[in-house]
Write a protein that holds these residues in place. Sequence first.
Motif, PDB file in Angstrom:
ATOM      1  N   LYS A   1       0.822  -1.199   0.000  1.00  0.00           N
ATOM      2  CA  LYS A   1       0.000   0.000   0.000  1.00  0.00           C
ATOM      3  C   LYS A   1       0.865   1.261   0.000  1.00  0.00           C
ATOM      4  O   LYS A   1       0.577   2.226  -0.715  1.00  0.00           O
ATOM      5  N   ALA A   2       1.891   1.257   0.819  1.00  0.00           N
ATOM      6  CA  ALA A   2       2.775   2.420   0.900  1.00  0.00           C
ATOM      7  C   ALA A   2       3.789   2.430  -0.242  1.00  0.00           C
ATOM      8  O   ALA A   2       4.109   3.479  -0.796  1.00  0.00           O
ATOM      9  N   LEU A   3       4.290   1.254  -0.563  1.00  0.00           N
ATOM     10  CA  LEU A   3       5.317   1.154  -1.603  1.00  0.00           C
ATOM     11  C   LEU A   3       4.817   1.710  -2.937  1.00  0.00           C
ATOM     12  O   LEU A   3       5.515   2.483  -3.608  1.00  0.00           O
ATOM     13  N   LEU A   4       3.599   1.340  -3.303  1.00  0.00           N
ATOM     14  CA  LEU A   4       3.053   1.780  -4.590  1.00  0.00           C
ATOM     15  C   LEU A   4       2.670   3.255  -4.591  1.00  0.00           C
ATOM     16  O   LEU A   4       2.429   3.833  -5.651  1.00  0.00           O
TER      17      LEU A   4
ATOM     18  N   PRO B   1       3.462   8.692   8.621  1.00  0.00           N
ATOM     19  CA  PRO B   1       3.428  10.135   8.360  1.00  0.00           C
ATOM     20  C   PRO B   1       2.061  10.715   8.728  1.00  0.00           C
ATOM     21  O   PRO B   1       1.050  10.002   8.712  1.00  0.00           O
ATOM     22  N   PRO B   2       2.008  12.010   9.044  1.00  0.00           N
ATOM     23  CA  PRO B   2       0.743  12.621   9.472  1.00  0.00           C
ATOM     24  C   PRO B   2      -0.373  12.515   8.438  1.00  0.00           C
ATOM     25  O   PRO B   2      -1.545  12.470   8.794  1.00  0.00           O
ATOM     26  N   ASN B   3      -0.016  12.488   7.165  1.00  0.00           N
ATOM     27  CA  ASN B   3      -1.046  12.484   6.116  1.00  0.00           C
ATOM     28  C   ASN B   3      -1.399  11.078   5.629  1.00  0.00           C
ATOM     29  O   ASN B   3      -2.052  10.933   4.594  1.00  0.00           O
ATOM     30  N   TRP B   4      -0.998  10.044   6.358  1.00  0.00           N
ATOM     31  CA  TRP B   4      -1.300   8.671   5.932  1.00  0.00           C
ATOM     32  C   TRP B   4      -2.736   8.315   6.285  1.00  0.00           C
ATOM     33  O   TRP B   4      -3.123   8.324   7.453  1.00  0.00           O
ATOM     34  N   LYS B   5      -3.539   8.005   5.270  1.00  0.00           N
ATOM     35  CA  LYS B   5      -4.972   7.742   5.471  1.00  0.00           C
ATOM     36  C   LYS B   5      -5.391   6.400   4.857  1.00  0.00           C
ATOM     37  O   LYS B   5      -6.553   6.232   4.488  1.00  0.00           O
ATOM     38  N   HIS B   6      -4.475   5.489   4.740  1.00  0.00           N
ATOM     39  CA  HIS B   6      -4.759   4.237   4.034  1.00  0.00           C
ATOM     40  C   HIS B   6      -4.691   3.014   4.936  1.00  0.00           C
ATOM     41  O   HIS B   6      -4.501   1.895   4.457  1.00  0.00           O
ATOM     42  N   GLY B   7      -4.819   3.226   6.228  1.00  0.00           N
ATOM     43  CA  GLY B   7      -4.841   2.113   7.151  1.00  0.00           C
ATOM     44  C   GLY B   7      -3.455   1.656   7.559  1.00  0.00           C
ATOM     45  O   GLY B   7      -2.454   2.014   6.930  1.00  0.00           O
ATOM     46  N   PRO B   8      -3.362   0.866   8.624  1.00  0.00           N
ATOM     47  CA  PRO B   8      -2.053   0.383   9.097  1.00  0.00           C
ATOM     48  C   PRO B   8      -1.422  -0.592   8.116  1.00  0.00           C
ATOM     49  O   PRO B   8      -2.117  -1.320   7.407  1.00  0.00           O
TER      50      PRO B   8
ATOM     51  N   LYS C   1      -0.855  -5.888  10.785  1.00  0.00           N
ATOM     52  CA  LYS C   1      -2.093  -6.367  11.385  1.00  0.00           C
ATOM     53  C   LYS C   1      -2.145  -6.064  12.876  1.00  0.00           C
ATOM     54  O   LYS C   1      -3.201  -5.845  13.442  1.00  0.00           O
ATOM     55  N   ARG C   2      -0.980  -6.027  13.521  1.00  0.00           N
ATOM     56  CA  ARG C   2      -0.985  -5.788  14.962  1.00  0.00           C
ATOM     57  C   ARG C   2      -1.219  -4.312  15.265  1.00  0.00           C
ATOM     58  O   ARG C   2      -1.070  -3.452  14.402  1.00  0.00           O
ATOM     59  N   ALA C   3      -1.533  -4.030  16.502  1.00  0.00           N
ATOM     60  CA  ALA C   3      -1.824  -2.651  16.894  1.00  0.00           C
ATOM     61  C   ALA C   3      -0.591  -1.781  16.745  1.00  0.00           C
ATOM     62  O   ALA C   3       0.542  -2.252  16.859  1.00  0.00           O
TER      63      ALA C   3
END
Length: 519
Positions: free
Chosen positions: A276-279, A487-494, A497-499
């Motif tokens: 998700k982050a890599l792409l 990052p503060p602007n990350w809105k795509h989920g963790p 899987k862990r907390a």
Amino acid sequence: MTLTGWRRVLNKVMIIPQRYVLGIMGLFALGNSFTMRVCLSMTITQMVLHAETSEHIIGETCPDPNSVISNSTDDENNTVSVIFTGRDRYDWDEATQGFLLSAFYYGYVATHLPGGLLAEKFGGKWTVGLGLLLTSVATVLTPWAVSVGGAVGLFIIRVIEGFGEGPVTPAFVLLLARWAPPAERSRFGAMIFGGAQVGNIFGPYISGLLLANGGDWANVFYVFGGLGIVWFIFWVLLCYSTPNSHPFISEEEKNFLNKNITASGLHKKLDPVPFKALLRSAPLWVLILAAVGHDWGYFTMITDLPKYFSDVLKFNIKETGLMSALPYIAMYICSFIFAGLCDLCVKKKWHSIGTGRKIYTTVSSTIPAIFIILASYSGCNRLWAVGLFIASMAFMGGFYSSVKINAMDIAPNYAGTCSAFVNGIAAISGIITPYLIGLLTPDQTVGQWRIAFWTVFAVLVGTNLVYVIWGSGEPQWWDDVDKYGYPPNWKHGPLKKRAVDGEKKVVYPKHDHSPVAND
């Protein structure tokens, strides 16, 4: 003697540090892989039917000093001479030849990402070893495939060769991330990936010797494929995926590497690849674009330069092998010079890793592009053309201190996957350029080739400019979320899987977009 006993003996007699053993074997691996990759560029000139006319159009085609044409059937200087050897030759036009030369890269592109993932899961040793073994066996079988299926058989066997070599680069990038401390990366990158130039040197030169005086073109495939099988045996015995899994590495070297290697995957099992982050990573896509540009120029040279020397400048096959090797000798030597300078400047803190990558990307893209254009305007002047092509490839040696190893900088933990994305997408250039040049140069005139070289110039310079503006040499936050946080602007989920409670706060300095952890 037991296996443990042998390991103890090897531990004592192995004076060379094991990371250098890996580097030397990696050099041989890339060298042999490139001989198998580029040997078709030479052999195809002897596999096809040549109907050479004595007609020379001044300003458009070059005279052939090697041609000996009988005057008894000369009709208005249009006599045709067709030369045969004992093995069959094939009536393939320029577009078909371009298509066959690009076949390798269909398989090469397809296995980059799976190869990177396999390397991260099972280790680089077997990913590299089994991949090159497949290519070696396919290379040995090439003459049989051509005899059975002609152009179709050759295309299929070349695709299979590409399948085998696709995982090699991402797996080696991962091996370097596990074996090379940051201050030695440029050096090891030049040592291993510079092996490509060893292949580009010996591939054309040895092919020229084997093909001279009507030599059987099948021998080229037998020789290089056989060498690959021999290399595999030594690779399995001597090299391992990580220092901690190496059975006869010295404790001193193991402790040194564990202390200095930044990739956390050396010490713990990695989380799944954060796709998700890599792409969504801009530095990664900028790196991909830079690699596309470089590979466009580089693959044009390694695939089509022998045809230019043979069909345009009219060197005979033995001369073509030598002339095709000279640019890569220069590139190989300069790759170590540039790597040494880059490592020295980083070590002395004269510039950052990111700045170094941008400097040598420019050296390996824009400067070669200029020399390639100058070579195209040298016309039929053989001395000037060869000299300018040598200068062009010499500066491409900066590639191994920049784009080739930048994935280790931005993602040391997922270097295999990132390198797979970078090299896999960039290798599409290898599919496009041979076929495009076949279409642009149907008559093999100087003017047609000049258009092809201007295309190379535009791609090299344009992609380099993008990289200089937006490229990065810093680790990205998604490579180690435990260390850098989100990052503060990350809105795509963790990404895990862990907390994620209790993670470190992330601060972005104004001068850099890379995350820095604050306690």
